[in-house]
Design an enzyme around this catalytic site. Sequence first.
Site, short mmCIF file in Angstrom:
data_model
loop_
_atom_site.label_atom_id
_atom_site.label_comp_id
_atom_site.label_asym_id
_atom_site.label_seq_id
_atom_site.Cartn_x
_atom_site.Cartn_y
_atom_site.Cartn_z
N GLU A 273 1.28 -1.62 -0.09
CA GLU A 273 -0.30 -0.10 0.19
C GLU A 273 0.30 0.89 -0.18
O GLU A 273 0.81 2.21 0.47
CB GLU A 273 -1.00 -0.21 1.34
CG GLU A 273 -2.00 -0.99 1.27
CD GLU A 273 -1.87 -1.42 2.94
OE1 GLU A 273 -2.49 -0.38 3.73
OE2 GLU A 273 -2.67 -2.51 3.35
N GLY A 275 1.73 5.15 -0.60
CA GLY A 275 1.46 6.69 -1.38
C GLY A 275 2.38 7.13 -1.64
O GLY A 275 3.05 7.37 -2.06
N TYR A 316 3.33 18.32 11.47
CA TYR A 316 4.89 17.41 12.24
C TYR A 316 6.20 18.16 12.71
O TYR A 316 7.27 18.01 12.45
CB TYR A 316 4.78 16.57 10.68
CG TYR A 316 3.51 15.71 10.95
CD1 TYR A 316 2.94 14.62 11.44
CD2 TYR A 316 3.33 15.88 9.06
CE1 TYR A 316 1.63 14.45 10.36
CE2 TYR A 316 1.94 15.33 8.98
CZ TYR A 316 0.85 14.37 9.38
OH TYR A 316 -0.04 14.49 8.91
N CYS A 342 -4.05 33.12 9.36
CA CYS A 342 -3.94 33.45 10.86
C CYS A 342 -3.41 33.12 12.48
O CYS A 342 -3.85 32.72 13.32
CB CYS A 342 -4.92 34.48 11.76
SG CYS A 342 -5.18 36.35 10.81
N1 LLP Z 1 -1.67 1.91 4.97
C1 LLP Z 1 -2.42 2.53 5.21
C2 LLP Z 1 -3.38 1.51 6.05
C3 LLP Z 1 -1.85 3.59 6.01
O1 LLP Z 1 -2.91 4.13 6.93
C4 LLP Z 1 -1.43 5.05 5.30
C5 LLP Z 1 -0.60 5.83 5.54
C6 LLP Z 1 -0.57 4.17 3.89
C7 LLP Z 1 -0.98 2.65 3.33
C8 LLP Z 1 0.76 4.80 2.99
O2 LLP Z 1 1.82 5.27 3.56
P1 LLP Z 1 2.71 5.82 3.17
O3 LLP Z 1 3.44 4.89 1.86
O4 LLP Z 1 2.13 6.87 1.96
O5 LLP Z 1 3.72 6.42 3.93
N2 LLP Z 1 -0.29 12.95 6.44
C9 LLP Z 1 1.17 12.13 6.87
C10 LLP Z 1 0.99 10.17 6.89
C11 LLP Z 1 -0.12 10.04 7.26
C12 LLP Z 1 0.08 8.65 6.80
C13 LLP Z 1 -1.46 8.28 6.89
N3 LLP Z 1 -1.21 6.56 6.35
C14 LLP Z 1 2.64 12.75 6.30
O6 LLP Z 1 2.23 14.11 5.93
O7 LLP Z 1 3.57 12.12 6.82
#
Ligand code: LLP
Length: 417
Positions: A273, A275, A316, A342
């Site tokens: 998965e 992202g 973060y 603001c």
């Molecule tokens: N699968 C699940 C169940 C997840 O909760 C997430 C991310 C992913 C896959 C994808 O993860 P990645 O490959 O993108 O690391 N807003 C935060 C990141 C939150 C991630 C939430 N879950 C940021 O800007 O760093």
Amino acid sequence: MQSFYYCSDHLYCEETSIAKVAEKVGTPLYIYSRRALEEQYRAFDAAFSGVDHLVCYAVKANSNLALLNLFAGMGSGFDVVSGGELYRALRAGATGQRLIYAGVGKTAAEIDYALQANILFFSVESEAELEVIAARARALKRIARISLRVNPNVDARTHPYISTGLQKHKFGINLPHALKLYHRARSIKGVRIVGVSCHIGSQITSIEPFVAAVSKIRRLVERLKSEGIPLRYLDLGGGLGITYRDETPPALGEYAAALISGARGLDCTLVFEPGRVIVGNAGILVTQILYSKTNTSKKFIIVDAGMNDLIRPSLYGSFHEIWPIQRRTGPKITADVVGPVCESADFLAKDRRLQKPLAGDLLSVMSSGAYGFALASNYNSRPRPPEVLVDGRTIQIIRTRETYADLIRGEQLMTEA
Ligand code: LLP
């Protein structure tokens, strides 16, 4: 970020001048490189080419329809976490059989929607949810394919807000309870067990947490198989980090080799998965300098993008490189790059060494393709920025800038009693 480079001191995305796009579309705006998106997706997929696998791009990282459609066209499946993401994935051309659904709070309506879309499987995050999924499947006269999301109690060593694999986190089912829940799942009508899932966090920059998680899950898979519980999928989640500044995350080859070896002999299709690693470095946020000012001794560069457009630095404390769209030699200053919102938390960079700004200069906030627009809001009633996809010399607006009318869509004046 090879798709973003300087040519004669002007920043380009592929063969397109960023300044020209900004002139045409206005600022702030997000720009994505089609080449970078495709290359990164293909590289991820290719890293696992030696084994049976399915890449399910994590829609939450960047959910623009055009991007989802691009990935679907390359054979990607999708990891969704809400009815809205499911809707987007389907609208972008995904087929149910390539959709998986995680998240601790799936509503009955969302479960029904996913059942009707005949998704590949639900990653179930609690016993109570398992019962609801089973009940909804029976009500709709369907069988819900399920995988339990196991929480392996592994420290992902990332920012605490994006770490998900420890027992104290709300995610998944603790490993010691998983076996019991698999037994329960085997006995209730309406569900069919097809796999095991786990996801331990995001922006993970070392291989060890992944290896630790897979080795813990492996024992569970072996145990379940020995009990005759059929497991077709081993979903190892996402989480692989990228370089924002000087991080050195594992290369795709190293990551793949470690996970393939950890899962060897289990006879499962590996599901991923990803992202951030697909989209993070394929996008930038372009913003224009409005003013510069000095308060006592501190310098501020005030730009037209704020925390509502890119919240990662505020939320973060994330570091994003800031590059000028037009590079100049000459004096530099140290300043905070702040937005118009603001809040004192409204900053894109703190104490950053940058070329001395001129009003009207454009800046690029690098590595903004993941969790950039996706987390944008209308705070301070600011319309969200447009998104542009660059393909060589051509550009396509894949989301238009919101208007003031968009801001009040759905709102009503009070009616007199
Ligand atoms: N699968 C699940 C169940 C997840 O909760 C997430 C991310 C992913 C896959 C994808 O993860 P990645 O490959 O993108 O690391 N807003 C935060 C990141 C939150 C991630 C939430 N879950 C940021 O800007 O760093």
